[in-house]
Design a protein around this motif. Structure first.
Motif, mmCIF file in Angstrom:
data_model
loop_
_atom_site.group_PDB
_atom_site.id
_atom_site.type_symbol
_atom_site.label_atom_id
_atom_site.label_comp_id
_atom_site.label_asym_id
_atom_site.label_seq_id
_atom_site.Cartn_x
_atom_site.Cartn_y
_atom_site.Cartn_z
ATOM 1 N N MET A 1 15.639 -14.737 -14.136
ATOM 2 C CA MET A 1 14.885 -13.669 -14.762
ATOM 3 C C MET A 1 14.205 -12.808 -13.702
ATOM 4 S SD MET A 1 15.241 -13.917 -18.082
ATOM 5 C CE MET A 1 16.938 -14.349 -17.713
ATOM 6 N N ASN A 2 14.306 -11.512 -13.842
ATOM 7 C CA ASN A 2 13.699 -10.580 -12.887
ATOM 8 C C ASN A 2 12.439 -9.973 -13.500
ATOM 9 O OD1 ASN A 2 13.155 -8.783 -10.823
ATOM 10 N ND2 ASN A 2 14.656 -7.275 -11.544
ATOM 11 N N PHE A 3 11.299 -10.599 -13.230
ATOM 12 C CA PHE A 3 10.024 -10.083 -13.719
ATOM 13 C C PHE A 3 9.459 -9.086 -12.697
ATOM 14 C CE2 PHE A 3 10.536 -13.701 -16.393
ATOM 15 C CZ PHE A 3 9.803 -13.435 -17.546
ATOM 16 N N THR A 4 9.197 -7.873 -13.156
ATOM 17 C CA THR A 4 8.720 -6.808 -12.267
ATOM 18 C C THR A 4 7.207 -6.701 -12.233
ATOM 19 O OG1 THR A 4 8.764 -5.123 -14.017
ATOM 20 C CG2 THR A 4 10.799 -5.476 -12.753
ATOM 21 N N ALA A 5 6.506 -7.259 -13.236
ATOM 22 C CA ALA A 5 5.064 -7.025 -13.324
ATOM 23 C C ALA A 5 4.280 -8.185 -13.923
ATOM 24 C CB ALA A 5 4.787 -5.760 -14.147
ATOM 25 N N HIS A 6 4.752 -8.799 -14.995
ATOM 26 C CA HIS A 6 3.944 -9.723 -15.784
ATOM 27 C C HIS A 6 4.045 -11.150 -15.252
ATOM 28 C CE1 HIS A 6 4.002 -6.910 -19.555
ATOM 29 N NE2 HIS A 6 3.439 -6.365 -18.476
ATOM 30 N N ASN A 7 2.945 -11.635 -14.726
ATOM 31 C CA ASN A 7 2.876 -13.030 -14.275
ATOM 32 C C ASN A 7 2.250 -13.864 -15.379
ATOM 33 O OD1 ASN A 7 2.942 -15.362 -12.787
ATOM 34 N ND2 ASN A 7 1.136 -14.864 -11.564
ATOM 35 N N ILE A 8 3.070 -14.661 -16.037
ATOM 36 C CA ILE A 8 2.662 -15.450 -17.201
ATOM 37 C C ILE A 8 2.795 -16.929 -16.858
ATOM 38 C CG2 ILE A 8 3.123 -15.892 -19.652
ATOM 39 C CD1 ILE A 8 4.773 -13.171 -19.517
ATOM 40 N N ARG A 9 1.764 -17.683 -17.168
ATOM 41 C CA ARG A 9 1.836 -19.133 -16.968
ATOM 42 C C ARG A 9 2.557 -19.759 -18.147
ATOM 43 N NH1 ARG A 9 -0.301 -24.198 -17.726
ATOM 44 N NH2 ARG A 9 -0.607 -25.451 -15.833
#
Length: 252
Positions: free
Chosen positions: A1-9
Motif C-alpha cells: 500500500m502506498n500511503f502518501t499522507a495518513h499515518n494510521i495505527r
C-alpha cells in the motif's frame, strides 16, 4: 500500500506511514473531534457522518473511533485500496468505504454531518456541489478548504488567476493540470481534481455567505488548529496559506 499522507495505527500495532505524524495527533483531526463532540455530545452511534474525498481513510478512522456511523467516499483506485486495507486491519464495524465520486454523495445519504477536507477547492462548480451537499446534510458541515481573497496574498504561490465571478460568486481559478493530460495519468494525481483541469476557489466572504444561505444558520471559521502560539501562527502563516476550516450548523 502506498500511503502518501495518513499515518494510521492499525490493530496489529503497525502504522500506515511510520515517518509521518499520527493522524490522530494532527491539529485538523483534533479540531474536528472538538466540533463533532460539541454538536453531538451523546449517542454518537445514532449519527451518520460522511468523509468526502477521504484519500487514505485517516479522518474517517478518527471519526469512526469516536463512535459515529462513518462512510468514507473516495474515487481514485490507489487511494480506495489504502482505505480498504485500513478497514481490513481495524475492528471498526461502523467504518465503511465506497469508491465513487463525491458528486454521487446523494446515493449514500442522508448524513447528520459532512466532513470535507482537502476536496472542495478541487471543484470547478463549487456552488453546485455545496448546494447538493447541503441538501443531504441534516445538521453539521465541516469544510476544510483553500479559499480566495481580493488581496494578492498567495496568488503567485498557488498560480491563481485574477479575481473572477463564477456561479455568481467571487473567486479565483486554480489550474490543476494540463487540459490535454490523458485520463489514465490524471488518475495517478492523488492530490489533484479527478476530472476538471481547473477549479474555482471561492472568496472567503462569499463562501461563508453561501454556507449561511444554504440553511446553516450558525456559521464561523474555526481557528484552534493554529494553536499553540495562535496569534503568531495566524499572523505569519495564515495570510498566504489561503486555507481555513469553515463550520455550518443548522438550528435544531
Amino acid at each position: 500500500m502506498n500511503f502518501t499522507a495518513h499515518n494510521i495505527r492499525l490493530d496489529n500495532g503497525s502504522y500506515t506511514k511510520p515517518d509521518a505524524k499520527l493522524i490522530s495527533d494532527e491539529p485538523w483531526a483534533i479540531s474536528t473531534r472538538k466540533i463533532l463532540n460539541l454538536v453531538f455530545p451523546l449517542h454518537k452511534k445514532n449519527y451518520r457522518v460522511v468523509d468526502l474525498g477521504c484519500l487514505e481513510g485517516g479522518y474517517s478512522v478518527e471519526i469512526a473511533r469516536m463512535g459515529f456511523d462513518t462512510l468514507g467516499l473516495e474515487v481514485r483506485e490507489e487511494s480506495i485500496a489504502c482505505c480498504n486495507y485500513v478497514k481490513e486491519n481495524l475492528d471498526l464495524e461502523n467504518l465503511n468505504f465506497v469508491r465513487d465520486t463525491a458528486w454521487n454523495l446523494d446515493k449514500y445519504g442522508p448524513y447528520d454531518a459532512a466532513f470535507c477536507c482537502g476536496l472542495y477547492y478541487h471543484f470547478d462548480k463549487p456552488k453546485a456541489f455545496l448546494e447538493k451537499l447541503a441538501r443531504h446534510t441534516k445538521k453539521l458541515l465541516i469544510l476544510q478548504t483553500h479559499f480566495a481573497t481580493a488581496l494578492d496574498s498567495g496568488v503567485k504561490q498557488f498560480n491563481l488567476s485574477p479575481m473572477d465571478v463564477h456561479e455568481g460568486l467571487n473567486g479565483r481559478w486554480y489550474y490543476e493540470f494540463d487540459e490535454n493530460l490523458p485520463f489514465e495519468e490524471r488518475e495517478k494525481l492523488r492530490w489533484a481534481s479527478y476530472e476538471n483541469d481547473k477549479s474555482f476557489w471561492v472568496q472567503k466572504e462569499h463562501l461563508l455567505g453561501l454556507i449561511y444561505d444554504l440553511g446553516f444558520s450558525t456559521v464561523f471559521e474555526q481557528y484552534d488548529h493554529w494553536a499553540p502560539d495562535m496569534g503568531e501562527n495566524l499572523n505569519k502563516f495564515y495570510p498566504d496559506s489561503l486555507r481555513g476550516t469553515f463550520i455550518g450548523i443548522r438550528d435544531a
